[in-house]
Design a protein around this motif. Structure first.
Motif, PDB file in Angstrom:
ATOM      1  N   GLN A 912     -10.870  17.282  -6.960  1.00 42.08           N
ATOM      2  CA  GLN A 912     -11.454  17.730  -5.814  1.00 42.08           C
ATOM      3  C   GLN A 912     -12.853  17.872  -6.091  1.00 42.08           C
ATOM      4  OE1 GLN A 912      -9.519  21.187  -3.789  1.00 42.08           O
ATOM      5  NE2 GLN A 912      -7.722  20.838  -5.119  1.00 42.08           N
ATOM      6  N   LEU A 913     -13.127  18.020  -7.258  1.00 39.11           N
ATOM      7  CA  LEU A 913     -14.607  18.266  -7.545  1.00 39.11           C
ATOM      8  C   LEU A 913     -15.533  16.683  -7.328  1.00 39.11           C
ATOM      9  CD1 LEU A 913     -13.568  20.803  -8.895  1.00 39.11           C
ATOM     10  CD2 LEU A 913     -15.244  20.091 -10.806  1.00 39.11           C
ATOM     11  N   LEU A 914     -14.467  15.716  -7.038  1.00 40.45           N
ATOM     12  CA  LEU A 914     -15.138  14.241  -6.850  1.00 40.45           C
ATOM     13  C   LEU A 914     -15.968  14.257  -5.572  1.00 40.45           C
ATOM     14  CD1 LEU A 914     -12.198  11.939  -7.808  1.00 40.45           C
ATOM     15  CD2 LEU A 914     -14.287  12.427  -8.836  1.00 40.45           C
ATOM     16  N   GLY A 915     -15.592  15.555  -4.759  1.00 38.40           N
ATOM     17  CA  GLY A 915     -16.239  15.516  -3.473  1.00 38.40           C
ATOM     18  C   GLY A 915     -17.449  16.287  -3.372  1.00 38.40           C
ATOM     19  N   LEU A 916     -18.018  16.915  -4.695  1.00 39.56           N
ATOM     20  CA  LEU A 916     -19.032  17.653  -4.970  1.00 39.56           C
ATOM     21  C   LEU A 916     -20.075  16.597  -5.784  1.00 39.56           C
ATOM     22  CD1 LEU A 916     -17.537  21.009  -6.051  1.00 39.56           C
ATOM     23  CD2 LEU A 916     -17.891  20.158  -3.360  1.00 39.56           C
ATOM     24  N   ASP A 948      -4.854   9.885  -4.176  1.00 35.83           N
ATOM     25  CA  ASP A 948      -4.752  10.890  -3.049  1.00 35.83           C
ATOM     26  C   ASP A 948      -6.033  11.276  -2.524  1.00 35.83           C
ATOM     27  OD1 ASP A 948      -1.915  11.037  -3.252  1.00 35.83           O
ATOM     28  OD2 ASP A 948      -2.008  12.896  -4.372  1.00 35.83           O
ATOM     29  N   TYR A 949      -7.060  11.411  -3.440  1.00 32.74           N
ATOM     30  CA  TYR A 949      -8.452  11.546  -3.231  1.00 32.74           C
ATOM     31  C   TYR A 949      -8.951  10.601  -2.331  1.00 32.74           C
ATOM     32  CZ  TYR A 949     -13.388  12.161  -3.286  1.00 32.74           C
ATOM     33  OH  TYR A 949     -14.923  12.110  -3.047  1.00 32.74           O
ATOM     34  N   MET A 950      -8.943   9.123  -2.840  1.00 32.71           N
ATOM     35  CA  MET A 950      -9.214   8.002  -2.138  1.00 32.71           C
ATOM     36  C   MET A 950      -8.928   8.000  -0.692  1.00 32.71           C
ATOM     37  SD  MET A 950     -11.391   6.879  -4.310  1.00 32.71           S
ATOM     38  CE  MET A 950     -11.755   5.227  -3.511  1.00 32.71           C
ATOM     39  N   LYS A 951      -7.504   8.243  -0.784  1.00 33.78           N
ATOM     40  CA  LYS A 951      -6.882   8.186   0.855  1.00 33.78           C
ATOM     41  C   LYS A 951      -7.650   9.140   1.565  1.00 33.78           C
ATOM     42  CE  LYS A 951      -2.277   6.829  -0.639  1.00 33.78           C
ATOM     43  NZ  LYS A 951      -0.996   7.297  -0.602  1.00 33.78           N
ATOM     44  N   LYS A 952      -8.029  10.248   1.298  1.00 34.62           N
ATOM     45  CA  LYS A 952      -8.757  11.252   2.305  1.00 34.62           C
ATOM     46  C   LYS A 952     -10.079  10.751   2.617  1.00 34.62           C
ATOM     47  CE  LYS A 952      -6.803  15.418   0.004  1.00 34.62           C
ATOM     48  NZ  LYS A 952      -6.799  16.746  -0.797  1.00 34.62           N
ATOM     49  N   ILE A 953     -10.685  10.095   1.782  1.00 40.39           N
ATOM     50  CA  ILE A 953     -12.190   9.438   2.180  1.00 40.39           C
ATOM     51  C   ILE A 953     -12.166   8.170   2.579  1.00 40.39           C
ATOM     52  CG2 ILE A 953     -13.255  11.266   0.256  1.00 40.39           C
ATOM     53  CD1 ILE A 953     -13.815   8.550  -1.390  1.00 40.39           C
ATOM     54  N   GLN A 954     -11.004   7.662   2.926  1.00 36.75           N
ATOM     55  CA  GLN A 954     -10.913   6.152   3.433  1.00 36.75           C
ATOM     56  C   GLN A 954     -11.794   5.668   4.775  1.00 36.75           C
ATOM     57  OE1 GLN A 954      -9.455   2.842   2.247  1.00 36.75           O
ATOM     58  NE2 GLN A 954      -9.744   4.038   0.417  1.00 36.75           N
ATOM     59  N   ASN A 955     -11.741   6.820   5.729  1.00 30.38           N
ATOM     60  CA  ASN A 955     -12.338   6.585   6.839  1.00 30.38           C
ATOM     61  C   ASN A 955     -13.834   7.168   6.898  1.00 30.38           C
ATOM     62  OD1 ASN A 955      -9.951   5.451   7.912  1.00 30.38           O
ATOM     63  ND2 ASN A 955      -9.191   7.469   8.195  1.00 30.38           N
ATOM     64  N   MET A 960     -17.420   6.952   0.910  1.00 29.91           N
ATOM     65  CA  MET A 960     -17.043   5.503  -0.013  1.00 29.91           C
ATOM     66  C   MET A 960     -18.049   5.176  -0.542  1.00 29.91           C
ATOM     67  SD  MET A 960     -13.790   5.190  -0.312  1.00 29.91           S
ATOM     68  CE  MET A 960     -13.595   3.289  -0.669  1.00 29.91           C
ATOM     69  N   GLU A 961     -19.174   5.029   0.017  1.00 25.36           N
ATOM     70  CA  GLU A 961     -20.479   4.384  -0.486  1.00 25.36           C
ATOM     71  C   GLU A 961     -20.942   5.048  -1.811  1.00 25.36           C
ATOM     72  OE1 GLU A 961     -22.289   1.986   0.374  1.00 25.36           O
ATOM     73  OE2 GLU A 961     -21.741   1.147   2.263  1.00 25.36           O
ATOM     74  N   GLY A 962     -20.813   6.472  -1.665  1.00 29.53           N
ATOM     75  CA  GLY A 962     -21.457   7.530  -2.605  1.00 29.53           C
ATOM     76  C   GLY A 962     -20.434   7.294  -3.926  1.00 29.53           C
ATOM     77  N   LEU A 992      -7.531  -1.225  -7.670  1.00 30.42           N
ATOM     78  CA  LEU A 992      -7.414  -2.469  -6.590  1.00 30.42           C
ATOM     79  C   LEU A 992      -6.173  -2.871  -6.008  1.00 30.42           C
ATOM     80  CD1 LEU A 992     -10.109  -4.817  -8.824  1.00 30.42           C
ATOM     81  CD2 LEU A 992     -10.407  -3.972  -6.476  1.00 30.42           C
ATOM     82  N   ALA A 993      -5.165  -2.553  -6.956  1.00 28.90           N
ATOM     83  CA  ALA A 993      -3.922  -2.847  -6.664  1.00 28.90           C
ATOM     84  C   ALA A 993      -3.383  -1.812  -5.588  1.00 28.90           C
ATOM     85  CB  ALA A 993      -3.072  -2.611  -7.818  1.00 28.90           C
ATOM     86  N   ASN A 994      -3.805  -0.677  -5.484  1.00 32.11           N
ATOM     87  CA  ASN A 994      -3.499   0.397  -4.523  1.00 32.11           C
ATOM     88  C   ASN A 994      -4.360   0.304  -3.282  1.00 32.11           C
ATOM     89  OD1 ASN A 994      -1.463   2.654  -5.610  1.00 32.11           O
ATOM     90  ND2 ASN A 994      -2.404   1.797  -7.122  1.00 32.11           N
ATOM     91  N   GLY A 995      -5.177  -0.701  -3.050  1.00 34.48           N
ATOM     92  CA  GLY A 995      -5.926  -0.771  -1.912  1.00 34.48           C
ATOM     93  C   GLY A 995      -7.023  -0.018  -1.704  1.00 34.48           C
ATOM     94  N   CYS A 996      -7.748   0.847  -2.573  1.00 38.60           N
ATOM     95  CA  CYS A 996      -8.505   1.806  -2.490  1.00 38.60           C
ATOM     96  C   CYS A 996      -9.958   1.218  -1.950  1.00 38.60           C
ATOM     97  CB  CYS A 996      -8.620   2.538  -3.933  1.00 38.60           C
ATOM     98  SG  CYS A 996      -7.604   3.211  -4.603  1.00 38.60           S
ATOM     99  N   PHE A 997     -10.199  -0.140  -1.943  1.00 32.41           N
ATOM    100  CA  PHE A 997     -11.573  -0.483  -1.609  1.00 32.41           C
ATOM    101  C   PHE A 997     -11.057  -1.645  -0.344  1.00 32.41           C
ATOM    102  CE2 PHE A 997     -11.939   0.035  -6.089  1.00 32.41           C
ATOM    103  CZ  PHE A 997     -12.957   1.137  -6.138  1.00 32.41           C
ATOM    104  N   ASP A 998     -10.116  -1.403   0.393  1.00 30.22           N
ATOM    105  CA  ASP A 998      -9.840  -2.344   1.665  1.00 30.22           C
ATOM    106  C   ASP A 998     -10.810  -2.249   2.944  1.00 30.22           C
ATOM    107  OD1 ASP A 998      -7.629  -3.093  -0.001  1.00 30.22           O
ATOM    108  OD2 ASP A 998      -6.174  -1.895   1.377  1.00 30.22           O
ATOM    109  N   ILE A 999     -11.358  -1.172   2.724  1.00 29.50           N
ATOM    110  CA  ILE A 999     -12.435  -1.377   3.836  1.00 29.50           C
ATOM    111  C   ILE A 999     -13.769  -2.153   3.643  1.00 29.50           C
ATOM    112  CG2 ILE A 999     -11.861   1.256   4.460  1.00 29.50           C
ATOM    113  CD1 ILE A 999     -14.556   1.889   3.291  1.00 29.50           C
ATOM    114  N   PHE A1000     -13.943  -2.599   2.358  1.00 27.01           N
ATOM    115  CA  PHE A1000     -15.026  -3.334   2.115  1.00 27.01           C
ATOM    116  C   PHE A1000     -14.553  -4.904   2.326  1.00 27.01           C
ATOM    117  CE2 PHE A1000     -16.021   0.109  -1.163  1.00 27.01           C
ATOM    118  CZ  PHE A1000     -16.856   0.618  -0.473  1.00 27.01           C
ATOM    119  N   THR A1001     -15.201  -5.165   3.328  1.00 27.40           N
ATOM    120  CA  THR A1001     -14.855  -6.946   3.707  1.00 27.40           C
ATOM    121  C   THR A1001     -16.193  -7.559   3.053  1.00 27.40           C
ATOM    122  OG1 THR A1001     -16.001  -6.351   5.812  1.00 27.40           O
ATOM    123  CG2 THR A1001     -13.561  -6.536   5.718  1.00 27.40           C
TER     124      THR A1001
END
Length: 1114
Positions: A912-916, A948-955, A960-962, A992-1001
């Motif tokens: 959860q500290l990744l958000g700080l 789990d953290y990556m899913k929370k910030i997908q949108n 995601m940029e940071g 990459l296998a879990n699709g953590c960066f799918d929003i980047f085209t």
């Protein structure tokens, strides 16, 4: 097998464990009900074989839990049961190893049926008049069954012996078959040898049968054969066998033969304590009790009936006495019971001879086995009243010696079983004799038992001895079964309480001085000296006037163990007497002790140096510490220089000590130095002599650059132990010297322990000198040197040195985190303004990184320090970044219960500290090592928390940029740092296998990532790194455009790699990639490409993959 029986079998198998438990709680009637239910299944001719044998298995379980003797009488033994049981036994295969429970239970059942009071000839009818093949008589049939199963190797042999004991003693069988059966058993014994396995099995069965037969048979029936059996047994020479069971059975048979030779009478001369009923004892009048004692005394002299004792008895008793010295306990125990049984049938004079022979076992020429067997035999005699009060005076000294019996054998000792048996013997006496008989010996026995209960090395002996005669209730309350389980508690706490009873004080002190300070185990010696320290207030005069003079010759003796214990005891007793004198405002004792300590040191100083023995470096340092704490009036005495030299020499000799002793010697020397300086190097103004200060500090700082790591460790800690008056004016010089020790140079890269100890010393010095913001940097922690101290500590948080021992840098990181916490809390409590925001941020961020790493121990320590600083409120630590968010993630109420060692609890919080923003880089750096690590539990929970953290910030595009920028920054900063880059590649593969960066085209992130991956593996020959990069390249194929061409180019290069394992891994992962992303290859050639990737042997045939490299992209 019928279909209807299947549920029954299944349910019976499921209740297997239930039967084991319930048989303990069922009364006898319920057991009979269970047996009848199982016997109904057995008697049912329609029961399939599997169910039939399963029923017997459950019967065996019940028998095993409750014992066959109790269960035997519950078997039905009607006349109608004989023939069916014989038929069932005849149907069994003695060699079937799966159904031995069936045969065992059938033989036990048959042994019960044999008790029917009818002549077995009645079951045969008129055999001679029957037509057809001759039918074997029932008697011969049972006997053949018994003989058949006496020579098998499974449990049925034991049941066959029981069958023989019940069957042969029948009147009709005894007359016709007993002599023949004994001839057969003796011939089998004579033909067999215990040197072979087959012979051992046969002898086991024969001995069991004979022992059971002579146990249950009538004396007049067995007596004619007893001498022959004894002669045959002597010829077998079982005492030479290495088979414990055979020797035990030999002892059982010998004592049964001995009981056969003598008449079954109760000796009139035996000691009878009186009425055994508690209610009768309470109601008995004193006059009645006195008359009972008079009668007993009169009976001791009565032996009106004279009878001859056969000569074989001497042979029997001799064999039993030899059996008391056997190497196995069960043989000695059997022999002891035999001694007790046979002695009870002997005349008084012969019984007294037996007691005399027993006492011969207790000489120090005998082994511990003889002592143990002798104690068991004496206990049996006492319990049976066969040890007359006139012999108590001979036996009590034996008990006292046995209670302290301890013989050194190699690196351990023997005698715990002797001491345990001696405790049993003591309690047997307490129950067997009238208290008036034991009054002359009660103080000796009770003191010995108290000493054993408190000071014995083995817990089972302490528990066996716990309890006394005088003050029994009070002492047993403090020294109960559980309290004596902790040896340290016994020596240091319980002993002090018991010594409060005057009759035990001096015996306990004498035992420690005579038996324990020279013990072979150094732990016992050290505990004994500490116990003497604690016992000193109970008898100070005795300690000063008797014990210390007695210890002086021991401290200069030739025995190393005695010398070690005696010197430590002198030190501890002196310290205790000093504290006692201070409490009583008396200095008389100190003056009286001065000469004692000068003699001890004068005799030992040269020896310490010449011996080079680590135990004596430890000893002398402890002595110096205790003498200094005792405030001995040696200020200005030349002996102080000798003490300083000994301390310095101990620190320089650390490399000579063993790995296990180094820490003890180091701690002891540092403690001695601190006590010595505080007592003898300070003048009336609270300052040190400048010349002495300069010499000492300069000498210690010069030793910090030694080429020996242990020397650096010792003198680093020594500097940390110096008092404030010795550091005054030299603080900056000391801190600089320690700072240099913490630096990693090519010469001392593996000196992790010295860096650790230097960090510990820095924290200790900071706490010693204190804080003063505007003070001098030569005297205090101030604004001029605080930055330097923090820089040294923070630099060591990144120590990841490894060698053959593993991550030795972890010791440095752990010490750095502890020192950071101590220094920070010191500053916060005194002058918090010395802590600036940048320093606080660095501390918290580095702790957050350590809290996210893979090693449980260091992660837990970092998490603990992190939460300590976060929740400290006296006053709060200033400038902690994102304090409110941190307190929400780590509530104060959960700070104590959060288990940082458990990955399942730690990683969901720390991610959860990744958000700080302040913590993101450092936490991600720590997570990279954990997610890409090898430990399955750490990998699973850390990866799941990250995803789990990556899913929370997908949108959240900005988040995601940071995150991606931080991720690339971590990668870029750690290029070619294999500790981070290899697990980081593994983590990227999973992300990459879990699709953590799918929003980047279309995004620069994958391009930068590809570039960094190429840089990382350039010219690399690290197999693990190359294999991890293959997964990243295959994952990057998901990004469209020119990216795919670049990725495919890298993969095709890896397909042609010189290492076969890399080619194989690449081909496999590219094959899987093309299944998912088939559009990247021209449909016309996709099948051919897939065929080449799947069919080619990448390890052997490099050219086979070349066609793949020339196909154009779609």
């Amino acid at each position: 097998m019928t279909t209807s029986s299947l549920p029954t079998i299944r349910s019976m198998r499921n209740c297997h464990q239930t039967v084991c438990v319930l048989t303990w709680f069922f009364p006898l009637l319920s057991l009979e009900w269970m047996m009848n239910m199982l016997l109904d299944i057995i008697r049912d001719s329609g029961s399939p074989p599997v169910l039939f044998h399963l029923a017997f298995k459950f019967l065996y379980i019940i028998t095993k839990v409750r014992g066959y003797k109790l269960f035997l009488r519950l078997f039905p033994h009607e006349v109608t049961d004989l023939q069916p049981v014989l038929d069932m036994i005849a149907d069994q295969n003695p060699k079937d190893c799966e159904t031995w429970e069936t045969r065992y239970m059938l033989l036990l059942w048959l042994s019960m049926i044999c008790l029917i009071p009818f002549d077995l000839a009645r079951f045969d009818g008129n055999i001679l008049s029957e037509e057809g093949p001759a039918r074997m008589p029932t008697m011969d049939r049972i006997l053949e069954i018994a003989k058949c199963y006496l020579v098998v190797s499974d449990k049925a042999r034991d049941a066959a012996a029981v069958l023989v004991s019940k069957f042969i003693v029948r009147p009709d069988v005894r007359q016709k078959r007993m002599a023949d059966f004994l001839d057969w058993t003796l011939s089998m014994l004579s033909k067999s040898s215990f040197q072979s396995m087959e012979g051992t099995v046969v002898m086991n069965g024969m001995l069991q049968a004979l022992a059971q037969l002579f146990k249950h048979g009538k004396r007049e029936d067995c007596l004619p054969y007893a001498a022959t059996v004894l002669e045959c047994l002597d010829n077998c020479k079982l005492s030479e066998s290495n088979q414990m069971v055979l020797r035990k059975l030999g002892m059982k048979l010998v004592q049964r033969l001995g009981l056969t030779f003598v008449k079954p009478k109760v000796a009139k001369w035996r000691y009878q304590r009186g009425c055994r009923s508690l209610s009768a004892n309470l109601q008995a009048q004193s006059s009645v009790m006195q008359s009972q004692k008079t009668t007993v005394a009169a009976n001791e002299d009565e032996d009106d009936e004279e009878y001859d004792i056969p000569g074989e008895i001497e042979n029997v008793v001799e064999q039993l006495l030899v059996g008391l010295k056997d190497k196995d306990t069960i043989v000695r125990w059997s022999a002891a019971k035999g001694i007790g049984r046979i002695t009870g049938r002997l005349p008084k004079e012969l019984a007294d001879d037996v007691v005399g022979s027993l006492l011969d076992c207790f000489s120090f020429q005998e082994t511990d086995n003889a002592w143990h067997g002798g104690c068991l035999a004496l206990a049996e005699l006492g319990r049976r009243g066969l040890l007359l009060p006139s012999r108590i005076s001979d036996v009590v000294p034996v008990i006292l010696k046995a209670l302290t019996y301890d013989e050194k054998r190699g690196s351990c000792s023997v005698g715990s079983n002797v001491r345990d048996a001696a405790c049993y013997l003591s309690w047997a006496f307490a129950r067997a004799y009238d208290p008036s008989e034991l009054i002359p010996f009660i103080n000796q026995i009770s003191s010995a038992l108290v000493i054993a209960a408190v000071f014995d090395r083995d817990v089972n002996c302490r528990r066996a001895a716990s309890g006394t005669f005088p003050h029994g209730i009070d002492i047993l309350t403090a020294a109960d079964y559980f309290a004596v389980g902790n040896r340290v508690n016994c020596y240091l706490s319980i002993s002090v309480y018991i010594a409060g009873f005057p009759e035990y004080t001096q015996p306990m002190i004498d035992h420690l001085v005579n038996m324990k300070i020279n013990h072979w185990d150094s732990v016992i010696r050290e505990l004994s000296t500490k116990a003497l320290h604690n016992l000193t207030p109970r008898a100070p005069e005795y300690m000063a006037n008797v014990v210390l003079p007695r210890l002086l010759p021991l401290s200069v003796g030739i025995d190393l163990h005695t010398r070690h214990g005696a010197i430590l005891a002198c030190a501890e007793i002196t310290h205790a007497l000093c504290k006692l004198a201070e409490e009583n405002n008396s200095g008389k004792s100190l003056e009286g002790l001065k000469q004692i300590h000068q003699e001890v040191l004068a005799a030992n100083c040269i020896f310490y140096y010449l011996s080079g023995c680590q135990i004596y470096f430890l000893t002398v340092c402890t002595l110096i510490e205790k003498l200094s704490l005792s405030k001995m009036p040696f200020k200005g005495d030349p002996i102080i220089e000798g003490w300083q030299w000994l301390i310095n020499d101990s620190l320089r000799s650390l490399p000579l000590a063993s790995c296990t002793a180094r820490q003890h010697v180091k701690d002891s020397a540092v403690s001695a130095l601190s006590a010595l300086c505080n007592e003898y190097y300070i003048n009336e103004n609270g300052e040190a002599d400048p010349a002495l200060q300069d010499e000492l500090v300069a000498q210690y700082i010069s030793e910090l650059q030694s080429t020996e790591q242990m020397v650096r460790c010792g003198f680093s800690l020594a500097l940390g132990a110096l008092p404030r008056f010795l550091l005054k004016g030299r603080l900056q010089q000391v801190l600089e010297g320690l700072r240099k020790v913490t630096l990693i140079t090519p010469r001392d890269v593996s000196f992790a322990e010295s860096r650790r100890d230097a960090l510990i010393a820095i924290a200790e010095i900071c706490q010693t000198v204190g804080v003063k913001g505007e003070g001098s940097q030569e005297e205090f922690i101030c604004k001029d040197n605080v930055a330097q101290i923090y820089a040294t500590l923070l630099n060591c948080v990144t120590d990841y040195t490894t060698d053959s021992r593993g991550d030795v840098g972890g010791w440095v990181r752990e010490a750095a985190m502890t020192s950071l916490m101590k220094v920070t809390l010191l500053l916060v409590q005194n002058e918090a303004e010395l802590i600036n925001a940048n320093i606080c941020k660095q501390i918290m961020c580095w702790l957050a990184q350590q809290s996210a790493e893979k090693i449980d121990k260091f992660r837990a320590h970092a998490g603990s320090v992190f939460l300590t600083l976060l929740h400290f409120d006296s006053p709060p630590v200033p400038h902690i970044p994102h304090r409110e968010e941190l307190e929400r993630i780590f509530p104060r109420s959960e700070a104590e219960t959060l288990n940082w060692n458990a990955a399942s609890e730690a990683f969901p919080r720390i991610t959860q500290l990744l958000g700080l923003p302040a913590y993101q880089y450092y936490v991600l750096l720590g997570l990279s090592v954990s997610v890409g690590g090898l430990t399955e539990t750490t990998l699973r929970y850390s990866a799941q928390s990250l995803f789990d953290y990556m899913k929370k910030i997908q949108n959240d595009s900005s988040a995601m940029e940071g995150f991606c920028e931080t991720l690339l920054k971590v990668f870029e900063d750690n290029l070619h740092n294999d500790r981070v880059s290899v697990p980081l590649l593994t983590m990227l593969d999973q992300m990459l296998a879990n699709g953590c960066f799918d929003i980047f085209t279309i995004h620069p992130f994958p391009v930068k990532l590809l570039h960094l991956c190429k840089e990382e593996i350039k010219r690399s020959k690290d197999i693990r790194k190359l294999r991890s990069s293959i997964g990243v390249f295959c994952g990057l194929i998901q990004f469209q455009g020119d990216m795919r061409e670049k990725v495919l180019f890298q993969l095709l290069l890896l397909l042609c790699h010189p290492f076969p394992v890399i080619r194989k891994t690449t081909a496999s992962q590219v094959y899987e990639m093309l299944i998912t992303y088939s559009e990247i290859v021209d449909p016309a050639i996709i099948d051919e490409v897939m065929a080449i990737l799947s069919d080619s042997n990448c390890c052997d045939c490099l050219p086979a993959l070349f066609p793949v490299t020339i196909y154009p992209l779609h």
